[in-house]
Design a protein around this motif. Structure first.
Motif, PDB file in Angstrom:
ATOM      1  N   TYR A  69     -32.382  16.496  15.797  1.00  0.00           N
ATOM      2  CA  TYR A  69     -31.824  17.250  16.624  1.00  0.00           C
ATOM      3  C   TYR A  69     -31.942  19.081  16.939  1.00  0.00           C
ATOM      4  O   TYR A  69     -32.193  19.489  17.859  1.00  0.00           O
ATOM      5  CB  TYR A  69     -30.205  17.062  16.715  1.00  0.00           C
ATOM      6  CG  TYR A  69     -29.408  17.761  17.711  1.00  0.00           C
ATOM      7  CD1 TYR A  69     -29.066  16.978  18.982  1.00  0.00           C
ATOM      8  CD2 TYR A  69     -28.461  18.652  17.270  1.00  0.00           C
ATOM      9  CE1 TYR A  69     -28.239  17.872  19.703  1.00  0.00           C
ATOM     10  CE2 TYR A  69     -27.693  19.532  18.252  1.00  0.00           C
ATOM     11  CZ  TYR A  69     -27.643  18.804  19.427  1.00  0.00           C
ATOM     12  OH  TYR A  69     -26.671  19.523  20.488  1.00  0.00           O
ATOM     13  N   TYR A 201     -33.580  11.761  21.393  1.00  0.00           N
ATOM     14  CA  TYR A 201     -33.077  11.889  20.054  1.00  0.00           C
ATOM     15  C   TYR A 201     -33.063  10.742  19.485  1.00  0.00           C
ATOM     16  O   TYR A 201     -33.261  10.564  17.995  1.00  0.00           O
ATOM     17  CB  TYR A 201     -31.606  12.450  20.362  1.00  0.00           C
ATOM     18  CG  TYR A 201     -31.486  13.833  20.506  1.00  0.00           C
ATOM     19  CD1 TYR A 201     -32.060  14.859  19.907  1.00  0.00           C
ATOM     20  CD2 TYR A 201     -30.552  14.009  21.627  1.00  0.00           C
ATOM     21  CE1 TYR A 201     -32.030  16.050  20.467  1.00  0.00           C
ATOM     22  CE2 TYR A 201     -30.293  15.420  21.992  1.00  0.00           C
ATOM     23  CZ  TYR A 201     -31.100  16.450  21.359  1.00  0.00           C
ATOM     24  OH  TYR A 201     -30.729  17.734  21.894  1.00  0.00           O
ATOM     25  N   PRO A 205     -26.738  12.780  16.384  1.00  0.00           N
ATOM     26  CA  PRO A 205     -26.876  13.952  15.183  1.00  0.00           C
ATOM     27  C   PRO A 205     -26.072  13.836  14.082  1.00  0.00           C
ATOM     28  O   PRO A 205     -25.215  12.983  14.131  1.00  0.00           O
ATOM     29  CB  PRO A 205     -26.334  15.011  16.301  1.00  0.00           C
ATOM     30  CG  PRO A 205     -25.480  14.546  17.291  1.00  0.00           C
ATOM     31  CD  PRO A 205     -25.955  13.189  17.482  1.00  0.00           C
TER      32      PRO A 205
END
Length: 231
Positions: A69, A201, A205
């Motif tokens: 990220y 992604y 995260p």
């Protein structure tokens, strides 16, 4: 055509300038912790080396990952800011596609990059230009046999040699913005669409709101009616 290409989805902070026919200048610095510090100097360096200025750039190409990220968003945010300032388009290219393109292979193979957490990002290709599966993220031990049986390239193959026994010794480990720009230029010339500059992604995260976190909002004072001011 003058393309400014950049990628920060791997430990390599890479920038290149491409005129639609060839790479005019390129920069690659491998440092997984300094994407934000190295990207803008890299941009200034390739422009100076090519003897070009930022207003001459006609489009931006940015790697969309997959990637961690923090690093990935550096390139995407920088490309978006430059594109907005210059009023020029920003196009995305999957980072594993750029790595695949750099191999020049005509036979099936796999690209695997480091996803951290003892995982890899991977994608399967019929040749250097044709992705047929992925990108995805998995633990090396969980990869299917039709992936691990193929020749493979990328930093993930170096980190987990047991999972990738057919590693291409001369294959690239990280993305190179020169290859990314060349791939984008080829697609533009062929009238093929490019990806939007949106991050891949593939997972959440690392930073998360702690379990049981309680939001405390201050209570706003009640509005005065003015009654207490009467005398």
């Amino acid at each position: 055509m003058l393309l400014l290409s950049m990628d920060t989805a791997t430990p390599a902070v890479t920038v290149a300038l491409h005129d639609g026919g060839r790479v005019l200048a390129g920069s690659v610095r491998v440092d997984a912790r300094r994407h934000g510090e190295l990207l803008l100097p890299g941009i200034h360096r390739v422009l100076a080396e090519a003897g070009r200025s930022m207003p001459e750039v006609t489009a931006l190409i940015v790697g969309t990952g997959p990637g961690p990220y923090t690093g990935l968003r550096v390139g995407l945010a920088t490309a978006a800011a430059i594109g907005s300032a210059l009023g020029i388009p920003v196009h995305g290219v999957c980072t594993t596609d750029a790595i695949a393109y750099a191999t020049g292979r005509e036979e099936p193979f796999v690209v695997a990059t480091d996803a951290r957490r003892r995982e890899v990002y991977w994608a399967r290709y019929d040749n250097a230009r044709a992705r047929v599966e992925g990108p995805a993220v998995d633990r090396p031990a969980d990869l299917p046999a039709h992936v691990t049986d193929l020749p493979a390239t990328g930093a993930g193959t170096v980190l987990y040699p047991d999972a990738f026994p057919h590693r291409l010794a001369d294959g690239p480990e990280h993305a190179d913005a020169g290859a990314m720009a060349a791939l984008a230029a080829e697609r533009i010339a062929a009238g093929l669409p490019l990806d939007p500059p949106r991050p891949l992604y593939l997972r959440r995260p690392d930073a998360r709101v702690p379990a049981g976190y309680k939001v405390v909002t201050p209570t706003a004072p009640a509005p005065s009616t003015g009654a207490g001011d009467r005398r």
